[in-house]
Design a protein around this motif. Structure first.
Motif, short mmCIF file in Angstrom:
data_model
loop_
_atom_site.label_atom_id
_atom_site.label_comp_id
_atom_site.label_asym_id
_atom_site.label_seq_id
_atom_site.Cartn_x
_atom_site.Cartn_y
_atom_site.Cartn_z
N THR A 1 -47.03 70.02 67.12
CA THR A 1 -45.87 69.63 67.93
C THR A 1 -45.91 70.33 69.29
OG1 THR A 1 -44.59 69.34 65.91
CG2 THR A 1 -43.35 69.48 67.95
N ASN B 1 -55.33 61.79 83.67
CA ASN B 1 -54.44 62.68 82.92
C ASN B 1 -53.93 61.99 81.66
OD1 ASN B 1 -54.53 64.80 84.85
ND2 ASN B 1 -53.18 63.57 86.15
N VAL C 1 -44.62 62.97 64.91
CA VAL C 1 -44.85 63.76 66.13
C VAL C 1 -45.86 63.04 67.02
CG1 VAL C 1 -45.61 66.00 67.02
CG2 VAL C 1 -44.38 65.89 64.86
N THR D 1 -48.96 68.91 76.16
CA THR D 1 -49.81 67.84 76.72
C THR D 1 -48.97 66.84 77.53
OG1 THR D 1 -51.33 68.05 74.87
CG2 THR D 1 -51.45 66.01 76.12
N VAL D 2 -47.85 66.43 76.93
CA VAL D 2 -46.98 65.47 77.64
C VAL D 2 -46.45 66.09 78.93
CG1 VAL D 2 -44.81 64.20 77.49
CG2 VAL D 2 -46.36 64.21 75.54
N CYS E 1 -48.69 68.81 71.43
CA CYS E 1 -48.26 67.51 71.96
C CYS E 1 -47.26 67.68 73.09
CB CYS E 1 -47.66 66.65 70.84
SG CYS E 1 -48.88 66.02 69.69
N LEU F 1 -45.95 59.81 76.40
CA LEU F 1 -47.06 59.71 77.34
C LEU F 1 -47.06 58.35 78.05
CD1 LEU F 1 -48.97 62.05 77.69
CD2 LEU F 1 -50.63 60.87 76.26
N TYR G 1 -47.83 68.46 80.67
CA TYR G 1 -48.95 68.54 81.61
C TYR G 1 -49.15 67.21 82.33
CZ TYR G 1 -53.69 67.79 83.16
OH TYR G 1 -54.76 67.40 83.89
N VAL G 2 -49.15 66.12 81.54
CA VAL G 2 -49.40 64.80 82.14
C VAL G 2 -48.30 64.46 83.14
CG1 VAL G 2 -49.56 62.31 81.65
CG2 VAL G 2 -50.76 63.95 80.20
N VAL G 3 -47.05 64.75 82.79
CA VAL G 3 -45.93 64.45 83.69
C VAL G 3 -46.08 65.22 85.00
CG1 VAL G 3 -43.44 64.76 84.00
CG2 VAL G 3 -44.32 63.84 81.85
N ALA H 1 -48.86 66.82 86.21
CA ALA H 1 -50.10 66.51 86.92
C ALA H 1 -49.99 65.17 87.64
CB ALA H 1 -51.26 66.50 85.94
#
Lengths: 53, 416
Positions: free
Chosen positions: A9, B383, B232, A15-16, A12, B240, A18-20, A22
């Motif tokens: 969790t 990304n 999850v 990661t989310v 994840c 995403l 980071y993507v937002v 970046a």
């Protein structure tokens, strides 16, 4: 929550996040273009200097 | 049944050896086997009579007769036990009894335990595409055999005898087994559910031996972990996708024609293009260079220079295209275009400085000019795909483990 699920969790979530961030900053981690060296022709460094001449 | 409301137990003396035999399911059991001498007694009539008398070597049970334990919230008492065997192994079946629930089975096999009950509605078991369907599950054939009763003790609701054989077929859908036993015109279906040894240890205060190899209905740990992380994973992937859609909506992608670079006249010379206005801050941009190359290569050394701060972003754009015919036929390699990515560029006004070189098969610069165009504030996909990869890595690993586990399980199957 079991440790495995907790760790997944967190991964994840990070990661989310980071993507937002970046994407918002136009950042990509593996930019092979910028700073790429010459492969064949060579000898054209310093073009930025040309602009300031 | 609770310990406060325990049923009455009738004690009889074994007519063969005189040992006391407790009858725990009197009225529901039809026979009992003396734990001391193994004499089989008929308990279906008021006058207990000997079915068969013989001496029995005392056997060590994992759960002693008369032991009580709570399984799945219900209290049961062990009233009978038997051992069945085939060529390739032996297992124990414990008959549990609760006067308000009836009989249940607890099956022990090489450290594994299963809790079973007789299927009351066998007509609801159907066959579909070679699988047995019952209770919303599809069971796959795992084992056929003819096990024989090797040893028996205690009370039973049918007449049990050492040497009795049944044609047994097991269908598996972990953690369940649907077991079919055929004997003398009778077909009995039993549904068994895998129990973790600790459940049985806790219930009956026993120590279960270490588990050996994989049980037919042992739950796949990878499946359990997958079920735990599945929500999850889906939530993260959805987040995403939403983030990427948001990025795409927000991006103000604009294409700007830059011009051409004529290598045949200006090889090696730096040329300036622009100015170009980058309105989005922290944007991702692309420089597209194309030329109809014919067995030649092109390399462009570029700098995107901020006209106010003088900060420059240096990058190289190169491509080549070769083709020909050899003994295998026509071939080609390379491309007639290249895209350079400029990430995280602040808003501002920029000029593009390009110095290019190239060579065709004659050793001269390519005669056709290189066309250049800029795309400002493009949607970054890297990304997103990295995020997808990170999120799917652990589920992918679990999928691999799941496959390996099932392969091991079914390698032990004997469906013939």
């Amino acid at each position: 929550m079991k440790p495995g699920r907790l760790i997944y969790t967190l991964v994840c979530g990070i990661t989310v996040l980071y993507v937002v961030i970046a994407n918002a900053r136009g950042f990509i981690p593996f930019n092979s273009t910028m700073g790429r060296g010459s492969s064949g022709y060579g000898g054209h460094s310093g073009t930025a200097g040309f602009f300031h001449k | 049944m609770t310990t406060d409301t325990a049923p009455k137990i009738k004690i009889i003396d074994c007519p063969n050896c005189g040992a006391a035999i407790p009858l725990r399911a009197l009225g529901q059991s039809v026979m009992t086997v003396c734990a001391s001498c193994g004499t089989r007694l008929d308990t279906s009539r008021p006058e207990i009579r000997v079915i068969k008398a013989f001496r029995l070597q005392q056997q060590q049970l994992h759960i002693p007769l008369g032991k009580r334990g709570t399984l799945r919230g219900r209290l049961f008492e062990v009233i009978g036990a038997l051992r069945r065997g085939e060529q390739d192994g032996m297992w124990e079946e414990y008959l549990l009894f609760n006067p308000y629930i009836g009989f249940r089975w607890l099956v022990y096999d090489t450290g594994h335990w299963s809790f079973g009950r007789m299927v009351r509605d066998p007509s609801s078991i159907t066959t579909a595409a070679g699988l047995m369907h019952y209770g919303g599950r599809y069971f796959r054939l795992y084992h056929r055999g003819t096990p024989q009763i090797r040893w028996v003790v205690g009370e039973f609701y049918w007449r049990v005898a050492v040497g009795q054989e049944v044609d047994a077929t097991d269908y598996v859908c972990p953690p369940m087994i649907l077991s079919c036993e055929k004997s003398a015109g009778e077909i009995i279906w039993t549904l068994l559910e895998y129990l973790e040894p600790v459940e049985v240890e806790t219930a009956f205060q026993i120590t279960s031996p270490e588990r050996q190899w994989l049980a037919a209905n042992q739950p796949n740990p990878a499946v359990r972990k997958w079920e735990a992380i599945k929500p999850v994973m889906w939530a993260a992937l959805a987040a995403l996708v939403v983030a990427q859609i948001g990025t795409a909506i927000r991006a103000r992608t604009t294409t700007m024609a830059v011009g051409t670079y004529d290598l045949s006249h200006a090889q090696g010379e730096a040329q300036a293009y622009g100015p170009f206005t980058f309105s989005a801050s922290g944007s991702m941009n692309e420089l597209l260079a194309t030329a109809p190359l014919d067995n030649s290569w092109v390399e462009l050394q570029c700098s995107l220079v901020n006209t106010v701060t003088g900060k420059s972003y240096d990058f190289t754009n190169s491509f080549s295209y070769y083709h020909g015919i050899d003994s295998d036929g026509g071939w080609s390699e390379g491309s007639t275009s290249d895209i350079s990515t400029l990430a995280n560029v602040p808003a501002g006004t920029y000029k593009l400085i390009v110095a290019a070189g190239g060579q065709d098969k004659t050793g001269h610069p390519p005669s056709t000019p290189v066309s250049l165009s800029l795309r400002h504030d493009v949607v970054p996909w890297q990304n997103f795909w990295i995020g997808v990869l990170v999120i799917l890595t652990y589920p992918g690993y679990l999928l691999y483990r799941r496959y390996g586990y099932e392969r091991e399980r079914w390698s032990e199957a004997n469906p013939t």
